[in-house]
Design a protein around this motif. Structure first.
Motif, PDB file in Angstrom:
ATOM      1  N   MET A 223      37.385 -18.434 -27.840  1.00 41.31           N
ATOM      2  CA  MET A 223      38.766 -18.062 -27.583  1.00 41.31           C
ATOM      3  C   MET A 223      39.662 -19.249 -27.244  1.00 41.31           C
ATOM      4  O   MET A 223      40.890 -19.126 -27.215  1.00 41.31           O
ATOM      5  CB  MET A 223      38.838 -17.022 -26.460  1.00 41.31           C
ATOM      6  CG  MET A 223      38.351 -15.642 -26.876  1.00 41.31           C
ATOM      7  SD  MET A 223      39.394 -14.912 -28.165  1.00 41.31           S
ATOM      8  CE  MET A 223      40.911 -14.637 -27.247  1.00 41.31           C
ATOM      9  N   HIS A 229      41.941 -18.650 -33.929  1.00 43.05           N
ATOM     10  CA  HIS A 229      43.166 -17.863 -34.049  1.00 43.05           C
ATOM     11  C   HIS A 229      43.879 -18.131 -35.371  1.00 43.05           C
ATOM     12  O   HIS A 229      44.526 -17.226 -35.916  1.00 43.05           O
ATOM     13  CB  HIS A 229      44.068 -18.164 -32.860  1.00 43.05           C
ATOM     14  CG  HIS A 229      43.370 -17.949 -31.551  1.00 43.05           C
ATOM     15  ND1 HIS A 229      43.049 -16.690 -31.080  1.00 43.05           N
ATOM     16  CD2 HIS A 229      42.887 -18.835 -30.630  1.00 43.05           C
ATOM     17  CE1 HIS A 229      42.414 -16.809 -29.917  1.00 43.05           C
ATOM     18  NE2 HIS A 229      42.306 -18.091 -29.630  1.00 43.05           N
ATOM     19  N   LYS A 232      41.968 -16.079 -38.074  1.00 46.36           N
ATOM     20  CA  LYS A 232      42.145 -14.622 -37.961  1.00 46.36           C
ATOM     21  C   LYS A 232      43.609 -14.220 -37.794  1.00 46.36           C
ATOM     22  O   LYS A 232      43.897 -13.070 -37.450  1.00 46.36           O
ATOM     23  CB  LYS A 232      41.334 -14.098 -36.774  1.00 46.36           C
ATOM     24  CG  LYS A 232      39.829 -14.326 -36.895  1.00 46.36           C
ATOM     25  CD  LYS A 232      39.243 -13.593 -38.077  1.00 46.36           C
ATOM     26  CE  LYS A 232      37.738 -13.795 -38.153  1.00 46.36           C
ATOM     27  NZ  LYS A 232      37.139 -13.091 -39.317  1.00 46.36           N
ATOM     28  N   TYR A 236      42.022 -12.241 -33.795  1.00 48.79           N
ATOM     29  CA  TYR A 236      40.583 -12.273 -33.512  1.00 48.79           C
ATOM     30  C   TYR A 236      40.214 -11.186 -32.522  1.00 48.79           C
ATOM     31  O   TYR A 236      39.193 -10.508 -32.665  1.00 48.79           O
ATOM     32  CB  TYR A 236      40.194 -13.648 -32.953  1.00 48.79           C
ATOM     33  CG  TYR A 236      38.739 -13.735 -32.545  1.00 48.79           C
ATOM     34  CD1 TYR A 236      37.747 -13.955 -33.497  1.00 48.79           C
ATOM     35  CD2 TYR A 236      38.367 -13.588 -31.213  1.00 48.79           C
ATOM     36  CE1 TYR A 236      36.408 -14.028 -33.128  1.00 48.79           C
ATOM     37  CE2 TYR A 236      37.030 -13.662 -30.830  1.00 48.79           C
ATOM     38  CZ  TYR A 236      36.065 -13.874 -31.789  1.00 48.79           C
ATOM     39  OH  TYR A 236      34.738 -13.928 -31.425  1.00 48.79           O
ATOM     40  N   ASN A 237      41.043 -11.037 -31.506  1.00 51.11           N
ATOM     41  CA  ASN A 237      40.871  -9.938 -30.549  1.00 51.11           C
ATOM     42  C   ASN A 237      42.182  -9.162 -30.493  1.00 51.11           C
ATOM     43  O   ASN A 237      43.140  -9.488 -31.197  1.00 51.11           O
ATOM     44  CB  ASN A 237      40.486 -10.461 -29.162  1.00 51.11           C
ATOM     45  CG  ASN A 237      41.604 -11.273 -28.533  1.00 51.11           C
ATOM     46  OD1 ASN A 237      42.330 -11.963 -29.227  1.00 51.11           O
ATOM     47  ND2 ASN A 237      41.733 -11.203 -27.218  1.00 51.11           N
ATOM     48  N   THR A 238      42.237  -8.126 -29.689  1.00 53.68           N
ATOM     49  CA  THR A 238      43.446  -7.320 -29.608  1.00 53.68           C
ATOM     50  C   THR A 238      44.596  -8.163 -29.057  1.00 53.68           C
ATOM     51  O   THR A 238      44.513  -8.669 -27.934  1.00 53.68           O
ATOM     52  CB  THR A 238      43.234  -6.096 -28.700  1.00 53.68           C
ATOM     53  OG1 THR A 238      42.084  -5.380 -29.153  1.00 53.68           O
ATOM     54  CG2 THR A 238      44.448  -5.188 -28.739  1.00 53.68           C
TER      55      THR A 238
END
Length: 362
Positions: A223, A229, A232, A236-238
């Motif tokens: 992260m 980032h 994606k 990558y995450n919410t």
């Protein structure tokens, strides 16, 4: 509804039009029957919001194609760590121009990661001004040079950005991004928390030159690696989807009213009016920042006596003015006049200041 005069330093004022639109769409976004806060971040509806915000930011700031635009979390404070973790290699150093509290904090985090160098500092003047070009020092070992473009606490701002052709400049622009034209090509990376000019707290914009990623270390936490980032598209995450939605509305509002050029002129008008009120008081109000370093976003000033200052803040609050107390580290008063603060609010503040001066002139 009586709206207060909002001069908070952040989270700060949002355009009333934007708040009205968000309110109208809160329960059912574009008659979809769901709030943006309920959308899957993988849905086509959210994807359109996300990509629209990226594209509009590119348009407004004239971001070249060889730069990535990311929407991250953790505020500018997380960028203090991500920048050196991604770009500070062994045998190199991060060069920091210290112009206030936030650049000090950025330096402190970089020191935990690797070698650093202070190429300029305004501590000897209590950060009342921006260093001149002659006061800036560079090193052959600089991995990058970090600046904070606007200093919310002391009310100073880089009017001209430092230039050195062989250096990679990185800037924390949290408190003046979108307020004026930016020479994007002069920077390798720009980051900004949204809660000043871009939208509500919760999302951080990163504008990153793609070439910088070629030497990123391979062992970074997932992260904290910009490549995660980029690959994606910030998904990558919410993501902070509602904050990004609000950011998109602010960008549309900015475009509607003439884009960066019009906003910059508007901001100059507000700042000139407020600084004129301070200077015309002949010492009743005294600006904290040197005149050639004054910020167009955060206007800092003091009154002749502490007791008078406290009375000023008390009476101002009673008249509906919010956020005028200076930062606890330096005291005094501060009016943050970001993009969404209307000219009418600044005019009302100046009227109040003139009236207070007449009542309490000593």
């Amino acid at each position: 509804m009586n709206r207060r005069f909002n001069f908070n330093a952040g989270p700060s004022a949002l355009p009333l039009e934007v708040l009205d639109q968000a309110q109208s769409e809160l329960i059912s976004y574009q008659q979809f029957g769901m709030s943006v806060m309920e959308f899957s971040h993988r849905s086509k509806e959210y994807k359109a919001i996300h990509e629209g915000a990226v594209n509009l930011l590119r348009e407004l700031l004239q971001i070249p194609d060889d730069y990535e635009v990311l929407f991250l979390q953790g505020g500018a404070s997380l960028q203090f760590s991500m920048v050196p973790m991604n770009f500070l290699q062994d045998g190199q150093q991060g060069n920091y121009f210290i112009t206030g509290s936030w650049s000090q904090k950025a330096l402190k985090e970089a020191q935990k990661v690797g070698e650093t160098f202070t190429g300029a500092t305004g501590e000897h003047t209590n950060f009342s001004r921006i260093p001149t070009e002659e006061e800036l020092t560079y090193s052959d070992n600089d991995a990058y040079v970090h600046i904070t473009s606007n200093n919310t606490i002391h009310g100073t701002q880089w009017k001209e950005f430092p230039k050195k052709a062989d250096k990679t400049f990185i800037a924390d622009m949290s408190s003046d991004i979108l307020s004026r034209s930016i020479p994007i090509e002069q920077f390798g990376l720009i980051y900004a928390g949204a809660q000043k000019n871009l939208g509500p707290a919760g999302v951080t914009v990163v504008i990153l030159k793609k070439d910088l990623l070629k030497d990123t270390p391979e062992n970074l936490p997932t992260m904290l690696d910009y490549r995660t980032h980029v690959e994606k598209s910030s998904l990558y995450n919410t993501p902070p989807s509602f904050s990004i939605y609000m950011l998109s509305l602010v960008l549309k509002w900015t475009k509607k009213y003439g884009g960066i050029q019009a906003i910059e002129e508007w901001n100059k008008q507000k700042a000139n009016l407020l600084y004129h009120t301070i200077d015309a008081s002949k010492g009743f109000y005294t600006g904290i920042a040197d005149k050639d370093s004054r910020s167009s976003m955060n206007v800092t000033f003091i009154l002749p006596e502490k007791q008078l200052e406290e009375l000023f803040l008390k009476e101002a609050e009673e008249e509906g003015f919010v956020g005028l107390k200076g930062h606890r580290s330096i005291g005094g008063c501060r009016a943050s006049i970001y993009n969404a603060v209307p000219l009418e609010s600044v005019e009302a503040l100046c009227d109040f200041m003139n009236t207070f001066h007449q009542k309490h002139n000593i």
